[in-house]
Design a protein around this motif. Structure first.
Motif, PDB file in Angstrom:
ATOM      1  N   THR A 192       0.872  -1.181   0.000  1.00 34.39           N
ATOM      2  CA  THR A 192       0.000   0.000   0.000  1.00 34.39           C
ATOM      3  C   THR A 192       0.906   1.228   0.000  1.00 34.39           C
ATOM      4  O   THR A 192       2.011   1.197   0.537  1.00 34.39           O
ATOM      5  CB  THR A 192      -0.942   0.050   1.229  1.00 34.39           C
ATOM      6  N   MET A 270       2.920  -2.222   4.184  1.00 35.41           N
ATOM      7  CA  MET A 270       1.889  -1.191   4.307  1.00 35.41           C
ATOM      8  C   MET A 270       2.545   0.183   4.454  1.00 35.41           C
ATOM      9  O   MET A 270       2.711   0.707   5.551  1.00 35.41           O
ATOM     10  CB  MET A 270       1.012  -1.504   5.538  1.00 35.41           C
ATOM     11  N   ALA A 271       2.918   0.742   3.304  1.00 36.09           N
ATOM     12  CA  ALA A 271       3.653   2.011   3.319  1.00 36.09           C
ATOM     13  C   ALA A 271       2.731   3.216   3.185  1.00 36.09           C
ATOM     14  O   ALA A 271       3.194   4.355   3.212  1.00 36.09           O
ATOM     15  CB  ALA A 271       4.678   2.017   2.190  1.00 36.09           C
ATOM     16  N   ALA A 272       1.421   2.972   3.040  1.00 32.14           N
ATOM     17  CA  ALA A 272       0.502   4.099   2.831  1.00 32.14           C
ATOM     18  C   ALA A 272       0.414   4.987   4.071  1.00 32.14           C
ATOM     19  O   ALA A 272       0.506   4.504   5.194  1.00 32.14           O
ATOM     20  CB  ALA A 272      -0.889   3.576   2.479  1.00 32.14           C
ATOM     21  N   VAL A 274      -2.114   6.507   5.767  1.00 27.60           N
ATOM     22  CA  VAL A 274      -3.581   6.458   5.840  1.00 27.60           C
ATOM     23  C   VAL A 274      -4.063   7.532   6.813  1.00 27.60           C
ATOM     24  O   VAL A 274      -3.504   7.678   7.904  1.00 27.60           O
ATOM     25  CB  VAL A 274      -4.035   5.063   6.342  1.00 27.60           C
ATOM     26  N   ALA A 275      -5.103   8.245   6.409  1.00 27.92           N
ATOM     27  CA  ALA A 275      -5.674   9.258   7.323  1.00 27.92           C
ATOM     28  C   ALA A 275      -6.335   8.534   8.492  1.00 27.92           C
ATOM     29  O   ALA A 275      -7.099   7.584   8.288  1.00 27.92           O
ATOM     30  CB  ALA A 275      -6.699  10.108   6.581  1.00 27.92           C
ATOM     31  N   ASP A 276      -6.014   8.973   9.702  1.00 30.67           N
ATOM     32  CA  ASP A 276      -6.568   8.299  10.878  1.00 30.67           C
ATOM     33  C   ASP A 276      -8.062   8.598  11.065  1.00 30.67           C
ATOM     34  O   ASP A 276      -8.789   7.801  11.628  1.00 30.67           O
ATOM     35  CB  ASP A 276      -5.800   8.726  12.141  1.00 30.67           C
ATOM     36  N   PRO A 303     -10.803   2.820   9.836  1.00 28.39           N
ATOM     37  CA  PRO A 303     -10.310   1.496  10.217  1.00 28.39           C
ATOM     38  C   PRO A 303      -8.792   1.477  10.162  1.00 28.39           C
ATOM     39  O   PRO A 303      -8.195   2.143   9.314  1.00 28.39           O
ATOM     40  CB  PRO A 303     -10.904   0.579   9.136  1.00 28.39           C
ATOM     41  N   ASP A 304      -8.178   0.757  11.078  1.00 26.15           N
ATOM     42  CA  ASP A 304      -6.723   0.602  11.033  1.00 26.15           C
ATOM     43  C   ASP A 304      -6.423  -0.634  10.167  1.00 26.15           C
ATOM     44  O   ASP A 304      -6.578  -1.778  10.618  1.00 26.15           O
ATOM     45  CB  ASP A 304      -6.150   0.445  12.445  1.00 26.15           C
ATOM     46  N   ILE A 305      -6.034  -0.375   8.941  1.00 28.45           N
ATOM     47  CA  ILE A 305      -5.893  -1.452   7.942  1.00 28.45           C
ATOM     48  C   ILE A 305      -4.787  -2.416   8.365  1.00 28.45           C
ATOM     49  O   ILE A 305      -4.947  -3.636   8.314  1.00 28.45           O
ATOM     50  CB  ILE A 305      -5.596  -0.848   6.550  1.00 28.45           C
ATOM     51  N   LEU A 306      -3.682  -1.853   8.810  1.00 30.88           N
ATOM     52  CA  LEU A 306      -2.534  -2.680   9.219  1.00 30.88           C
ATOM     53  C   LEU A 306      -2.913  -3.578  10.388  1.00 30.88           C
ATOM     54  O   LEU A 306      -2.608  -4.784  10.394  1.00 30.88           O
ATOM     55  CB  LEU A 306      -1.366  -1.759   9.591  1.00 30.88           C
ATOM     56  N   GLY A 321       4.746  -2.881   8.664  1.00 29.03           N
ATOM     57  CA  GLY A 321       4.113  -1.574   8.789  1.00 29.03           C
ATOM     58  C   GLY A 321       5.157  -0.475   8.737  1.00 29.03           C
ATOM     59  O   GLY A 321       6.367  -0.736   8.793  1.00 29.03           O
ATOM     60  N   PHE A 322       4.701   0.747   8.643  1.00 32.01           N
ATOM     61  CA  PHE A 322       5.599   1.903   8.618  1.00 32.01           C
ATOM     62  C   PHE A 322       5.264   2.812   9.792  1.00 32.01           C
ATOM     63  O   PHE A 322       4.126   2.819  10.263  1.00 32.01           O
ATOM     64  CB  PHE A 322       5.460   2.669   7.294  1.00 32.01           C
ATOM     65  N   LYS A 336       4.605   0.609  18.406  1.00 29.06           N
ATOM     66  CA  LYS A 336       3.641   0.442  17.312  1.00 29.06           C
ATOM     67  C   LYS A 336       3.634  -0.985  16.789  1.00 29.06           C
ATOM     68  O   LYS A 336       2.584  -1.539  16.475  1.00 29.06           O
ATOM     69  CB  LYS A 336       3.999   1.422  16.184  1.00 29.06           C
ATOM     70  N   LYS A 340       0.138  -2.917  16.823  1.00 32.80           N
ATOM     71  CA  LYS A 340      -0.526  -3.253  15.555  1.00 32.80           C
ATOM     72  C   LYS A 340      -0.485  -4.749  15.282  1.00 32.80           C
ATOM     73  O   LYS A 340      -1.221  -5.248  14.438  1.00 32.80           O
ATOM     74  CB  LYS A 340       0.173  -2.523  14.399  1.00 32.80           C
TER      75      LYS A 340
HETATM   76  O1  C5P Z   1      -0.720   4.547  13.472  1.00 35.46           O
HETATM   77  P1  C5P Z   1       0.120   5.040  12.354  1.00 35.46           P
HETATM   78  O2  C5P Z   1      -0.651   5.766  11.295  1.00 35.46           O
HETATM   79  O3  C5P Z   1       1.340   5.831  12.770  1.00 35.46           O
HETATM   80  O4  C5P Z   1       0.705   3.701  11.689  1.00 35.46           O
HETATM   81  C1  C5P Z   1       1.401   3.678  10.507  1.00 35.46           C
HETATM   82  C2  C5P Z   1       1.252   2.335   9.859  1.00 35.46           C
HETATM   83  O5  C5P Z   1      -0.083   1.881   9.959  1.00 35.46           O
HETATM   84  C3  C5P Z   1       1.545   2.375   8.372  1.00 35.46           C
HETATM   85  O6  C5P Z   1       2.048   1.128   8.002  1.00 35.46           O
HETATM   86  C4  C5P Z   1       0.177   2.639   7.776  1.00 35.46           C
HETATM   87  O7  C5P Z   1       0.092   2.194   6.449  1.00 35.46           O
HETATM   88  C5  C5P Z   1      -0.725   1.859   8.703  1.00 35.46           C
HETATM   89  N1  C5P Z   1      -2.074   2.402   8.901  1.00 35.46           N
HETATM   90  C6  C5P Z   1      -3.168   1.697   8.460  1.00 35.46           C
HETATM   91  N2  C5P Z   1      -4.430   2.174   8.686  1.00 35.46           N
HETATM   92  C7  C5P Z   1      -4.627   3.326   9.351  1.00 35.46           C
HETATM   93  C8  C5P Z   1      -3.510   4.055   9.829  1.00 35.46           C
HETATM   94  C9  C5P Z   1      -2.247   3.582   9.573  1.00 35.46           C
HETATM   95  O8  C5P Z   1      -2.995   0.650   7.853  1.00 35.46           O
HETATM   96  N3  C5P Z   1      -5.852   3.770   9.551  1.00 35.46           N
END
Ligand code: C5P
Length: 396
Positions: A192, A270-272, A274-276, A303-306, A321-322, A336, A340
């Motif tokens: 991602t 999972m390098a995206a 993602v907006a929290d 949703p927290d995809i990771l 994860g990143f 983290k 995660k």
């Molecule tokens: O919690 P944080 O955003 O710092 O975590 C970063 C990692 O979690 C990244 O790998 C990002 O792709 C993933 N992430 C996710 N879904 C979210 C927030 C972050 O998969 N809602």
């Protein structure tokens, strides 16, 4: 990896040709044998004499040089090599290769060969970004040509941007990769990348800053090791790599669906960014300025995809994860990783002073089950190659 290998090095006509002298030295120091071919334009930038002296071999220049033909025919010359390297690969050379031209020794060798080919493009940034060059590059990749660079940086023409030839050390690594085994063949990998956009109204959104450069480089590096890559990307300014399956998404929830749809995979990176949060009360029509004051936005958590993927019934064997942090980088990344439930975290400091966000370099810490590795500051493409190699090692 390159020791004992025969490299035919085609030196094209660009100012970056001077870097080939160092590349030849590095190749020979690594135990490779170099057969240099200098194009007519290439000879305007480096003298065949210096090339021959460093390669310790004669330089081939002209298709119609009968002496060459009697010593070694062009078919033989193109097939005696383990790998053909074109550096610098100019826009013109790439166009000729993509079109299958054979109007001089270099292009004839490239058309006649049955061996792998690696190119190191180098040109002015506008030529690099031109639609014709994009098309030619995509065609070459589709034809199985490996590509190293180009990189962003100061250019001889006085401009700054992509189009600069990769450094010799990087080309050497790419040569080793091109010659080496493709350890991720048969593996399916999800990457991602980019930001997500969360709408406020039809014309406004909230997002994280993310160019997608690191995720794109990781997808390309995994592809180069033979992986079958699904690249799920938010709206990012950096174009996705070719040779991967691209799934374009907008919001975090779209990304979650795309990730679910891509399963099962062996590895997920999972390098995206993602907006929290998303705007819960997003507006169906463009919000207008009114005398009543500013609009109130209410947020709800995305949703927290990771995290979901890490505890998924079809959890990949390796989940990475990143962590983009601005303080306590390693401590936050370690916490983290546990929170995660992923296997590794690639952490970096994205404080504005580092110039990492939106830049071409990255300095990362790899947090694994067994400890923390501090990697030096490297081009993002290099970080990607190192990570891909680590992934390949972990799977075997
Ligand atoms: O919690 P944080 O955003 O710092 O975590 C970063 C990692 O979690 C990244 O790998 C990002 O792709 C993933 N992430 C996710 N879904 C979210 C927030 C972050 O998969 N809602």
């Amino acid at each position: 990896m390159v020791a004992g290998k025969h490299i035919t090095l085609i030196i094209g006509g660009g100012i970056a040709a001077y870097k080939c002298l160092d590349l030849i030295r590095k190749l020979r120091a690594a135990g490779a044998q170099v057969t240099p071919v200098v194009t007519r334009a290439g000879a305007e930038f480096v003298t065949p004499l210096s090339v021959a002296a460093l390669a310790g071999a004669r330089v081939y220049q002209d298709l119609f040089d009968l002496k060459d033909e009697s010593e070694m025919g062009h078919i033989q010359l193109s097939r005696a090599a383990d790998l053909l390297v074109v550096a610098p690969a100019t826009a013109d050379m790439m166009a000729k290769m993509a079109g299958g031209h054979a109007d001089d020794l270099a292009t004839t060798l490239l058309l006649a060969t049955d061996k792998p080919v690696l190119i190191a493009p180098a040109m002015n940034l506008r030529m690099w970004e031109h639609a014709a060059t994009r098309r030619n590059l995509a065609q070459l990749r589709a034809d199985g040509v490996a590509v190293v660079g180009s990189e962003s940086g100061d250019m001889a023409c006085g401009e700054y941007g992509p189009g600069r030839m990769a450094e010799p050390a990087q080309i050497l690594d790419a040569i080793a990769t091109a010659l080496g085994p493709r350890p991720l063949t048969g593996k399916r990998v999800l990457v991602t990348s980019g930001p997500t956009h969360e709408p406020i109204d039809p014309v406004r959104y909230i997002a994280n800053r993310s160019s997608g450069a690191q995720g794109t480089a990781i997808a390309a590096a995994l592809r180069d090791l033979g992986a079958d890559v699904v690249f799920v990307t938010g709206p990012a300014p950096v174009a996705p790599p070719s040779g991967v399956q691209v799934v374009a998404v907008e919001t975090a929830r779209d990304m979650l669906h795309a990730v679910d749809a891509a399963l099962p995979v062996d590895v997920a990176v999972m390098a995206a960014a993602v907006a929290d949060w998303r705007v819960e009360n997003n507006f169906a029509q463009k919000i207008k300025k009114t005398p009543q004051g500013t609009p109130e936005l209410r947020f709800s958590e995305n949703p927290d995809i990771l995290k979901q993927l890490s505890s998924h019934a079809s959890r990949p064997e390796l989940v990475i994860g990143f962590a983009a942090e601005t303080e306590n980088v390693v401590a936050n990344a370690m916490a983290k990783r546990t929170r995660k439930g992923c296997d590794w975290i690639v952490a970096n400091d994205v404080s504005p002073a580092t110039g990492i966000m939106g830049g071409s370099e990255n300095a990362v810490h790899l947090v694994t089950q067994t400890g923390v590795e501090d990697w030096p500051r490297l081009p993002k493409t290099e970080v990607a190659r190192k990570l891909a190699a680590r992934i390949a090692k972990a799977l075997t």
